[in-house]
Structures are given as structure tokens and as C-alpha cells.
Design a protein around this motif. Structure first.
Motif, mmCIF file in Angstrom:
data_model
loop_
_atom_site.group_PDB
_atom_site.id
_atom_site.type_symbol
_atom_site.label_atom_id
_atom_site.label_comp_id
_atom_site.label_asym_id
_atom_site.label_seq_id
_atom_site.Cartn_x
_atom_site.Cartn_y
_atom_site.Cartn_z
ATOM 1 N N PHE A 162 0.837 -1.204 0.000
ATOM 2 C CA PHE A 162 0.000 0.000 0.000
ATOM 3 C C PHE A 162 0.866 1.246 0.000
ATOM 4 N N VAL A 163 1.909 1.256 0.829
ATOM 5 C CA VAL A 163 2.781 2.432 0.887
ATOM 6 C C VAL A 163 3.385 2.698 -0.486
ATOM 7 N N VAL A 164 3.890 1.618 -1.141
ATOM 8 C CA VAL A 164 4.523 1.783 -2.448
ATOM 9 C C VAL A 164 3.544 2.364 -3.461
ATOM 10 N N PHE A 165 2.359 1.747 -3.549
ATOM 11 C CA PHE A 165 1.458 2.118 -4.638
ATOM 12 C C PHE A 165 0.661 3.374 -4.322
ATOM 13 N N ASP A 166 0.468 3.680 -3.046
ATOM 14 C CA ASP A 166 -0.235 4.923 -2.752
ATOM 15 C C ASP A 166 0.645 6.120 -3.063
ATOM 16 N N ILE A 167 1.973 5.975 -2.822
ATOM 17 C CA ILE A 167 2.898 7.046 -3.211
ATOM 18 C C ILE A 167 2.864 7.227 -4.722
ATOM 19 N N GLU A 168 2.766 6.098 -5.439
ATOM 20 C CA GLU A 168 2.655 6.161 -6.896
ATOM 21 C C GLU A 168 1.429 6.967 -7.294
ATOM 22 N N ALA A 169 0.304 6.675 -6.628
ATOM 23 C CA ALA A 169 -0.932 7.390 -6.947
ATOM 24 C C ALA A 169 -0.766 8.879 -6.663
ATOM 25 N N VAL A 170 -0.067 9.206 -5.558
ATOM 26 C CA VAL A 170 0.140 10.612 -5.212
ATOM 27 C C VAL A 170 0.948 11.318 -6.291
ATOM 28 N N PHE A 171 1.943 10.595 -6.888
ATOM 29 C CA PHE A 171 2.711 11.208 -7.983
ATOM 30 C C PHE A 171 1.853 11.373 -9.232
ATOM 31 N N LEU A 172 0.869 10.465 -9.406
ATOM 32 C CA LEU A 172 0.049 10.512 -10.619
ATOM 33 C C LEU A 172 -0.908 11.697 -10.626
ATOM 34 N N TYR A 173 -1.403 12.127 -9.457
ATOM 35 C CA TYR A 173 -2.421 13.183 -9.436
ATOM 36 C C TYR A 173 -1.940 14.488 -10.067
ATOM 37 N N PRO A 174 -0.812 15.066 -9.608
ATOM 38 C CA PRO A 174 -0.384 16.320 -10.252
ATOM 39 C C PRO A 174 -0.063 16.133 -11.725
ATOM 40 N N TRP A 175 0.496 14.969 -12.080
ATOM 41 C CA TRP A 175 0.780 14.696 -13.493
ATOM 42 C C TRP A 175 -0.511 14.696 -14.302
ATOM 43 N N ALA A 176 -1.575 14.049 -13.739
ATOM 44 C CA ALA A 176 -2.843 13.972 -14.470
ATOM 45 C C ALA A 176 -3.453 15.359 -14.647
ATOM 46 N N ALA A 177 -3.317 16.207 -13.609
ATOM 47 C CA ALA A 177 -3.907 17.543 -13.706
ATOM 48 C C ALA A 177 -3.149 18.411 -14.704
ATOM 49 N N MET A 178 -1.836 18.126 -14.902
ATOM 50 C CA MET A 178 -1.005 18.916 -15.821
ATOM 51 C C MET A 178 -0.864 18.231 -17.177
ATOM 52 N N PHE A 179 -1.574 17.122 -17.372
ATOM 53 C CA PHE A 179 -1.292 16.215 -18.489
ATOM 54 C C PHE A 179 -1.279 16.902 -19.841
ATOM 55 N N ARG A 180 -2.302 17.740 -20.134
ATOM 56 C CA ARG A 180 -2.417 18.337 -21.463
ATOM 57 C C ARG A 180 -1.264 19.301 -21.759
ATOM 58 N N ARG A 181 -0.703 19.904 -20.717
ATOM 59 C CA ARG A 181 0.394 20.836 -20.933
ATOM 60 C C ARG A 181 1.728 20.104 -21.098
ATOM 61 N N LEU A 182 1.827 18.883 -20.558
ATOM 62 C CA LEU A 182 3.088 18.143 -20.654
ATOM 63 C C LEU A 182 3.214 17.412 -21.992
ATOM 64 N N GLY A 183 2.095 16.995 -22.572
ATOM 65 C CA GLY A 183 2.122 16.396 -23.900
ATOM 66 C C GLY A 183 2.776 15.020 -23.927
#
Lengths: 480, 119
Positions: free
Chosen positions: B67-88
Motif C-alpha cells: 500500500f505504501v509503495v502504490f499509494d505514493i505512486e498514486a500521489v505522484f500521478l495526481y499532479p501529473w494527471a492535472a497537468m497532463f495536457r500541458r506536458l504532452g
């Protein structure tokens, strides 16, 4: 805005949320749960709860039954006679202004309509009255008193604390369960922004609106849904601590099962929503609704709900599975599975403390249904409803026969009415989703624990990761 | 910042109030009638045996680590998902690499039997 205005607005909205969630949804949920269990599993339904009327009230009510019914029958006869007169006029009469039993043409129409309406009203009154009060003078209101009876019963039961339990942890566990569940409602938008200057006016459909606005959510946070994840994540502590502090093997097992299951599905729950953030390009819930409200992919339709976008259709199924497992409800109620663990982490709780765990669970069900309604079903969005009113497809207008009312494709509505429609639509979507979950609850058998964990780690987790990649590629390809 | 989070604190106060109210009702209204039979841990009728705090399967601990491993992964995914269209495309490829490492982690845990509950 001034500080006192912020506080006042926040308190009003909090009052609304508490009234709706605790005062309306929780009883409806309890009622529906009883009703469905009675239908599907041959149990006793919510009808048992009743208020007994005193004898004189029963006599009073009974004495109105015959007049009501007699009146209904009489009005029905008059309506039938008027109907026959109209029929006779159309078929047999050759004169332009003929009469039937001395009543003119228009008179027959009016008489028929009024008599039918009165007969209907009297009959409905008769039926409602019969439903309210049955033979013993008991008011049941289709069983809606049952949630109240449940609450009263729990309050007056013995509050039992095991003598060898950790008293402090045992006491604090139900409190920890209730608080985060209520707190998740802080960022949920209940309708479109309220424009105070336009309350009894029509808001222009496009453009920026000047003047004071009130966002229809308690807190307007830029972290949006992350706040919900952060707060809801602490809910697991309640179950785990409750199980640990109870001084009972089965409680401990139930608590540890709850902890394991909830943290596992928390990961899955978070990942299944990532495709939505990528498509909506935001973390704020109100902006997600606005995106669905303003983006149209089918010509003629005003907005597109998330569930109609292919990746999110799959995402919705994954999210719903994870959400039901996160709330520990059937078919994922292993932490309290009574055939294996007596009562799980709830074994040594009684009375209202037991009820607090269930309140937390119910409020969490409502919260997760609200998130599903916002992200996948357009939140407060109603098809063809804009902030100026309805704009139905096409260009048409027609006049209602015999009146001068005109119905057109454009129906302008006052702002407060638009907001009320949006509010009712949002609450209706939540209730529909809750009923769907309840139907699942009483239809499906319980999983085995290894199946529950396998479904999360081997099923939902890889699937949602693949879905994220597919969504990402899809967005980038379609954008070019 | 303060004005944004002030309503949250108000809601927190209300939630605490509701919880305390329900808790106090529970403690005050009901009868208190402790008997020796009631004090025994409830196990649906059978007599309790052995220690109350039993040993638990190591699987629960493994799940917590995962859980610790994958929840940290999810935490990294959130800002990436919100910025996704600008990162291309560049952002997508970087995230694919990140997810690939975690995918290997998941496959490793799977093959090692960390996800098996039957044994």
C-alpha cells in the motif's frame, strides 16, 4: 467578502448538508435497505415501525372514511354523466349550440373536468388515509418511521464497554469513523454558482457575470478531490482501532481485515479516477462538472456526461467496484462477516456507538455516490438546462389548444428556479446511485477474503494503470 | 488561504459536535447492567480460549508495505494527471517509464507470491 459573510454562508451551507445527508439521505437509505431486504430475502420490512393513535383520533379518522368514499363515488358519477353528454353531443347532435340536460357545450367540459378532478382527489385522499392508518389505528407512513425507531432504539440500549478493553481507544474509534465521513462533503458542489444580484432575474446565458457570487459548496479548495482522498483515508483508523481495542479475537481479526482491505482499495479508488482528471484537466470538482456542462460531442446536445466518454465508462465500473469495497459493504463486507468473525470489529460495540459506525458507513456511501454523480453523471448538469433556462434542440414553438400558452424551444427561467432544478437533479442522481448499490447489496453473495484482495491487486490495480495509459494516448492523438 | 480553509474548519467543528453528541447520548441514555457473563469476550456462544491478542498472518503486513509503495505512486500521478495536457507526449513517455518500474514491482510481488492469500 467580509469575514462574517464568509462564516454565515459557510454555516448555512453546512446546515444544508447536515440536513440533507443526516436528515434526509440516511433515513431514506435505512428505509430502502429494509425494504429491499424484505423484498429479496423474505425478512421483516420497515413497516413494523408505527405510531399508535389514541382512540378518539382513530374514531375521528374512521368517521371521515365513508363521506370521503361516498363523495368520490358521487363525483365519479357526475363526471361519467358529463362525459356521456360530451360524447352524445359529438355523435348525435346536429345543432350548433345544443344542450344536454339543460347544460351547454362549454358547461359540460367544465363540469366533466371539475368532477373528475374532485373524484380523483377524494379517491386519492381515501387511499392515502387508508395507507396512513391501518386497522389498529397505527400510523406507518410507508415505513418511513423506521429510521427514527432505529435511532431511538440504539440510544436507549445499554452502552457496553468490555472490562478489559482499552477504554480510551474503544471510546474514540466510533468518533474517528464519523468525523471524516461528514468532512468529505466540504468540497462537493451542489449546484451552479449562485449570482446574488440575479436571484429573481434571468441570468445571461454567456459572458462574465458581475456582482456577488456564492459558490454552492462549503469550501472552494484548489486541491479539490485530493481533500476527499486525504480525509476519507483516515476513516480506516476507526475500524482498525475499534477492532484492536475491543479485547476480542474476532474484533482484532475484523479490524485488521478492515485495515488491509480499505488501504488496498484506497489505492485502486485513487487510480481509477486518474483518467477523469486527465480528461477534465483539473482536480476541482466544480470545474469537472463545468467541463461536462460545456463540452458537447453530439450535435444538438448541450453537454456530455463523463460516463458517455469511452475510457470513463470503464472507469465508472472500476470506480464503483472500488467504492463499494472501500465502504466495506456487501459483497465486500469481510471485516464484519458474521459467518466467520461473529461481528468483526463491531462485535464488542453496542447501542449508539454501534450506530455511529453505521452512520459513518452510510454517510461514506452517500459521499462516494456524490463523487460518482459529479465525475461520471454530470453533477448538477441537466440536459438542455443552461443558467438562463432550458434551450431544447431545434427551433419550434406551438400553442396549447384552447389556451394562449406558447411552448417554445427556449424557456427562460428565473435564476433561483434554475438552481433549485440543478440541486434536485444532483440529489436525484445520488439517490439513484445509492439504490443501485443497495440492489447489489441484497443480490450478491459475499466474496472470500483472498478473492477480495486478488480483485484489488490483480484486477483493479493493473486495469486502472492500463486505462490511464490508453486515456493518455487517446487524448494526445485526438488533440493533434 | 485562511478564508479558503475557514469553512472546512467550521465543518470539522460541526462534525466533531455531531460525533460527540451521538457519543454522549450513547453513554448517558442507556442502562448500565454489567454481569460476569457479559464481561467474557463475545464469541457467538462458544467459550473463549487462549490469548486475546492472537498472532496475525504476515500477509497483512505485506499488504501494508505494498500500500505504501502504490499509494505514493498514486500521489505522484495526481499532479501529473492535472497537468497532463500541458506536458504532452514527453510527459506521457516519462510517466510510462515510471509506471513500468512500478509494473515490474507489481509483477515481482505477484511472482514471489506476495499477493497469494490461499497458502
Amino acid at each position: 467578502m467580509e469575514l462574517w459573510q464568509i462564516i454565515l454562508a459557510a454555516l448555512l451551507k453546512i446546515g444544508f448538508i447536515i440536513a440533507v445527508v443526516v436528515g434526509a439521505f440516511a433515513p431514506v437509505l435505512v428505509w430502502a435497505e429494509r425494504r429491499q431486504s424484505a423484498m429479496m430475502q423474505d425478512r421483516v420490512g420497515p413497516h413494523r415501525a408505527a405510531l399508535t393513535l389514541p382512540g378518539w383520533a382513530v374514531d375521528l379518522v374512521d368517521s371521515t372514511v365513508r363521506p370521503l368514499f361516498a363523495g368520490a363515488v358521487l363525483c365519479g358519477l357526475v363526471a361519467a354523466l358529463a362525459g356521456f353528454g360530451i360524447f352524445w353531443e359529438f355523435v348525435f347532435s346536429t345543432e350548433a349550440d345544443s344542450t344536454f340536460m339543460g347544460v351547454s357545450h362549454e358547461g359540460l367540459y367544465i363540469l366533466g373536468a371539475v368532477a373528475t378532478a374532485v373524484a380523483g382527489a377524494l379517491f386519492v385522499g381515501h387511499k392515502v388515509h387508508a395507507g396512513l392508518v391501518d386497522a389498529g389505528g397505527k400510523v406507518r407512513i410507508i415505513g418511513l418511521l423506521h429510521p427514527l425507531a432505529d435511532a431511538l432504539k440504539m440510544i436507549w440500549k445499554e452502552d457496553f464497554v468490555p472490562p478489559k478493553a482499552d477504554k480510551f481507544l474503544h471510546a474514540i474509534a466510533p468518533i474517528i469513523t464519523v468525523i471524516p465521513a461528514v468532512l468529505t462533503f466540504a468540497v462537493i458542489p451542489f449546484s451552479d454558482t449562485l449570482f446574488l444580484d440575479y436571484l429573481t432575474d434571468v441570468v445571461p446565458r454567456d459572458g462574465v457575470i458581475q456582482g456577488a457570487t456564492v459558490p454552492m459548496q462549503v469550501a472552494n479548495l484548489n486541491v479539490g478531490i485530493l481533500f476527499i482522498f486525504a480525509v476519507a483515508g483516515t476513516g480506516v483508523i476507526g475500524a482498525a482501532v475499534g477492532g484492536y481495542a475491543s479485547d476480542n479475537k474476532f474484533s482484532l481479526l475484523g479490524g485488521i481485515r478492515a485495515a488491509s482491505q480499505m488501504v488496498s482499495y484506497e489505492v485502486a479508488l485513487g487510480l481509477t479516477l486518474v483518467p477523469c482528471f486527465m480528461i477534465y484537466d483539473t482536480l476541482r470538482l466544480e470545474e469537472m462538472v463545468m467541463w461536462q456542462h460545456t463540452h458537447s460531442f453530439v450535435p444538438g446536445f448541450a453537454g456530455t456526461w463523463g460516463i458517455f466518454l469511452p475510457p470513463l465508462t470503464i472507469g465508472f465500473i472500476l470506480y464503483l467496484t472500488a467504492a463499494i469495497a472501500e465502504t466495506k459493504r456487501v459483497p465486500f463486507d469481510l471485516p464484519e462477516g458474521e459467518s466467520e468473525l461473529v461481528g468483526g470489529y463491531l462485535t464488542e460495540y453496542s447501542g449508539m456507538k454501534f450506530g455511529m459506525f453505521f452512520t459513518g458507513e452510510f454517510v461514506e456511501v452517500v459521499a462516494l455516490a456524490a463523487i460518482a454523480a459529479i465525475i461520471f453523471f454530470g453533477g448538477w448538469d441537466v440536459p438542455f438546462l443552461f443558467r438562463s433556462g432550458f434551450d431544447l434542440p431545434g427551433e419550434w414553438a406551438f400553442t396549447v389548444p384552447l389556451t394562449d400558452w406558447v411552448i417554445a424551444d427556449q424557456i427562460l427561467l428565473q435564476h433561483w428556479f434554475v438552481v433549485v432544478i440543478q440541486l434536485v437533479a444532483f440529489l436525484g442522481k445520488i439517490i439513484a446511485l445509492i439504490f443501485f448499490q443497495l440492489t447489489l447489496r441484497w443480490s450478491l453473495p459475499r466474496f472470500r477474503y483472498d478473492q477480495v484482495m486478488a480483485l484489488c491487486w490483480k484486477g483493479l490495480l493493473p486495469l486502472s494503470l492500463v486505462l490511464i495509459l490508453i486515456t493518455g494516448i487517446g487524448i494526445l492523438v485526438l488533440n493533434q | 488561504m485562511f478564508a479558503e480553509y475557514l469553512p472546512v474548519f467550521l465543518l470539522l467543528l460541526v462534525a466533531v459536535g455531531v460525533a460527540i453528541f451521538m457519543f454522549t447520548m450513547a453513554s448517558l441514555a442507556g442502562p448500565k447492567n454489567m454481569t460476569p457473563e457479559k464481561a467474557i469476550p463475545y464469541e457467538a456462544g462458544s467459550n473463549t480460549t487462549g490469548a486475546r491478542h492472537i498472532r496475525l498472518s504476515i500477509k497483512f503486513y505485506l499488504t501494508a508495505i505494498l500500500f505504501v509503495v502504490f499509494d505514493i505512486e498514486a500521489v505522484f500521478l495526481y499532479p501529473w494527471a492535472a497537468m497532463f495536457r500541458r506536458l504532452g507526449w514527453q510527459g506521457l513517455i516519462e510517466m510510462v517509464l515510471f509506471l513500468a518500474v512500478l509494473g515490474v514491482t507489481l509483477v515481482y510481488a505477484w511472482r514471489k507470491g506476495a499477493l497469494e492469500w490461499e497458502k
